[in-house]
Design a protein around this motif. Sequence first.
Motif, PDB file in Angstrom:
ATOM      1  N   UNK A 396      -7.679  -5.371  26.421  1.00  0.00           N
ATOM      2  CA  UNK A 396      -7.543  -6.814  26.212  1.00  0.00           C
ATOM      3  C   UNK A 396      -8.826  -7.401  25.641  1.00  0.00           C
ATOM      4  N   UNK A 397      -9.954  -6.887  26.123  1.00  0.00           N
ATOM      5  CA  UNK A 397     -11.245  -7.377  25.638  1.00  0.00           C
ATOM      6  C   UNK A 397     -11.451  -6.986  24.173  1.00  0.00           C
ATOM      7  N   UNK A 398     -11.228  -5.708  23.898  1.00  0.00           N
ATOM      8  CA  UNK A 398     -11.470  -5.182  22.551  1.00  0.00           C
ATOM      9  C   UNK A 398     -10.667  -5.946  21.498  1.00  0.00           C
ATOM     10  N   UNK A 399      -9.449  -6.363  21.871  1.00  0.00           N
ATOM     11  CA  UNK A 399      -8.599  -7.040  20.898  1.00  0.00           C
ATOM     12  C   UNK A 399      -8.627  -8.565  21.069  1.00  0.00           C
ATOM     13  N   UNK A 400      -9.638  -9.039  21.771  1.00  0.00           N
ATOM     14  CA  UNK A 400      -9.832 -10.473  21.976  1.00  0.00           C
ATOM     15  C   UNK A 400      -8.567 -11.164  22.488  1.00  0.00           C
ATOM     16  N   UNK A 401      -7.943 -10.545  23.503  1.00  0.00           N
ATOM     17  CA  UNK A 401      -6.670 -11.055  24.010  1.00  0.00           C
ATOM     18  C   UNK A 401      -6.803 -11.812  25.330  1.00  0.00           C
ATOM     19  N   UNK A 402      -7.961 -11.645  25.995  1.00  0.00           N
ATOM     20  CA  UNK A 402      -8.075 -12.195  27.342  1.00  0.00           C
ATOM     21  C   UNK A 402      -7.731 -13.679  27.403  1.00  0.00           C
ATOM     22  N   UNK A 403      -8.264 -14.434  26.426  1.00  0.00           N
ATOM     23  CA  UNK A 403      -8.052 -15.889  26.490  1.00  0.00           C
ATOM     24  C   UNK A 403      -6.663 -16.299  26.009  1.00  0.00           C
ATOM     25  N   UNK A 404      -5.864 -15.327  25.510  1.00  0.00           N
ATOM     26  CA  UNK A 404      -4.525 -15.660  25.007  1.00  0.00           C
ATOM     27  C   UNK A 404      -3.419 -15.276  25.973  1.00  0.00           C
ATOM     28  N   UNK A 405      -3.778 -14.651  27.086  1.00  0.00           N
ATOM     29  CA  UNK A 405      -2.738 -14.025  27.914  1.00  0.00           C
ATOM     30  C   UNK A 405      -1.778 -15.014  28.571  1.00  0.00           C
ATOM     31  N   UNK A 406      -2.205 -16.282  28.753  1.00  0.00           N
ATOM     32  CA  UNK A 406      -1.257 -17.241  29.319  1.00  0.00           C
ATOM     33  C   UNK A 406      -0.093 -17.507  28.364  1.00  0.00           C
ATOM     34  N   UNK A 407      -0.332 -17.234  27.074  1.00  0.00           N
ATOM     35  CA  UNK A 407       0.726 -17.426  26.075  1.00  0.00           C
ATOM     36  C   UNK A 407       1.491 -16.145  25.766  1.00  0.00           C
ATOM     37  N   UNK A 408       1.181 -15.088  26.505  1.00  0.00           N
ATOM     38  CA  UNK A 408       1.775 -13.786  26.170  1.00  0.00           C
ATOM     39  C   UNK A 408       3.212 -13.679  26.669  1.00  0.00           C
ATOM     40  N   UNK A 409       3.984 -12.815  26.020  1.00  0.00           N
ATOM     41  CA  UNK A 409       5.290 -12.411  26.540  1.00  0.00           C
ATOM     42  C   UNK A 409       5.241 -10.910  26.786  1.00  0.00           C
TER      43      UNK A 409
END
Length: 437
Positions: A396-409
Amino acid sequence: MLNTHPIEKLKTLEEFFWINPRLEKAEVAFSYSPLGKEAVLDAESRLRKFSPYIAEIFPETKEAGGIIESPLVEISSMKKTLEKLYEMNIRGSLLLKQDNALPISGSIKARGGIYEVLKYAETLAISHGLLKAGDDYLILKEKKCRDLFSRHSIVVGSTGNLGLSIGIISAALGFSAVVHMSSDARQWKKSLLRRKGVTVVEHEGDYSIAVETGRREAEENDSSHFIDDEHSVDLFLGYSTAAVRLQKQLKQMNIHVDRDHPLFVYLPCGVGGGPGGVAFGLKLAFGDDVHCFFAEPTHSPSMLLGLATQKHEKISISDIGLDNITAADGLAVGRPSGFVGELMSPFLAGCYTVKDSTLFYLLKHLADTENLYLEPSALAGMAGPAKLFRDGSAYLKEHALLEKMDNAAHIVWGTGGSMVPEEEMNMYYQQGASAYK
Ligand SMILES: *Cc1c(COP(=O)(O)O)cnc(C)c1O
């Protein structure tokens, strides 16, 4: 710990989460992929041509216009339960793709298996001058076509859902169908196939040699077509069409997939064709915004082993001392498909393994919270979201996803279940009730 080689981790039979170091940007991976968008769209358009015919011979598909598709549903009660079981917050929404409810054969195999048999029927009918471009495929119901098919046989080796899917569709088209099974395969599967007019050949002893024999016999016989679970491109493409349909379902549910709304998909994996095909289609549809993970039993992590070592079909789990004994019969595979492993290597986010006790436990909880009954194999995906948050933070860190996870499906691919007899399912449920995490 971090530097422990994956093989050492797999040998412990503990659950393991592996991040694929060879994942590429989708654009780069597609630039050298031997398959592309045209192949998937061709498969989808072939299924559309067959749809009036499918609607006729399988009335349960009539309402959907002869398109064999499954529901996508949000499972928010199960999400709450998972959060409790794993003592964590699962950010984003949780959905189940219900291939357990696919018409005709009740598993993901109703995608690939049925597609390959239909394509074979089409090729035969065309080469015998009974079908041409632009014709209504309802022609295939006519006696002259059925007579042609009855002179040909479809052969497959499978102890499970592939045998069911191939046997049912082949018999319905009028082919003579031969399913090779090991003698310890479930009695209800053998009986069901025999009721449909399928020849079931049971093999004692080394089942893989039996499948090889079936393959060779079919290859030597012009009127025989062998369905090759490990190498078939048609099977793979049949599976891949799922993505085209999923894209529409997501749109209808108002679920966006883009840079800021990542999609995570968790797919139970056996030989690799089913999850590989689906994931390939999803990468075509969503590129870098979709993250695909394969899930395998701790006793049968063949795809993970093949990918991590890059030896694919040249390495078997028995080479590292594992026994391939699991209740997840759809995933009990010792050697992965090399075709799928090599093709999917640059597209996959990772793989993880799950204990059988976890599968049964999740089976029970899904039944309790959502009243949905899946077979053990089909629960392997359900552990995915919790595992991602617990063990995949580097990804999640490597792909800069941490701050987007509330919007994830998160989509858990529920790969089978509706064909399982009730008594059998009750036993699974009971096992889940006595299992612990
Ligand atoms: C076959 C199967 C899978 C995996 O598909 P592969 O093509 O073997 O990787 C997953 N779940 C179920 C229920 C299956 O029958």
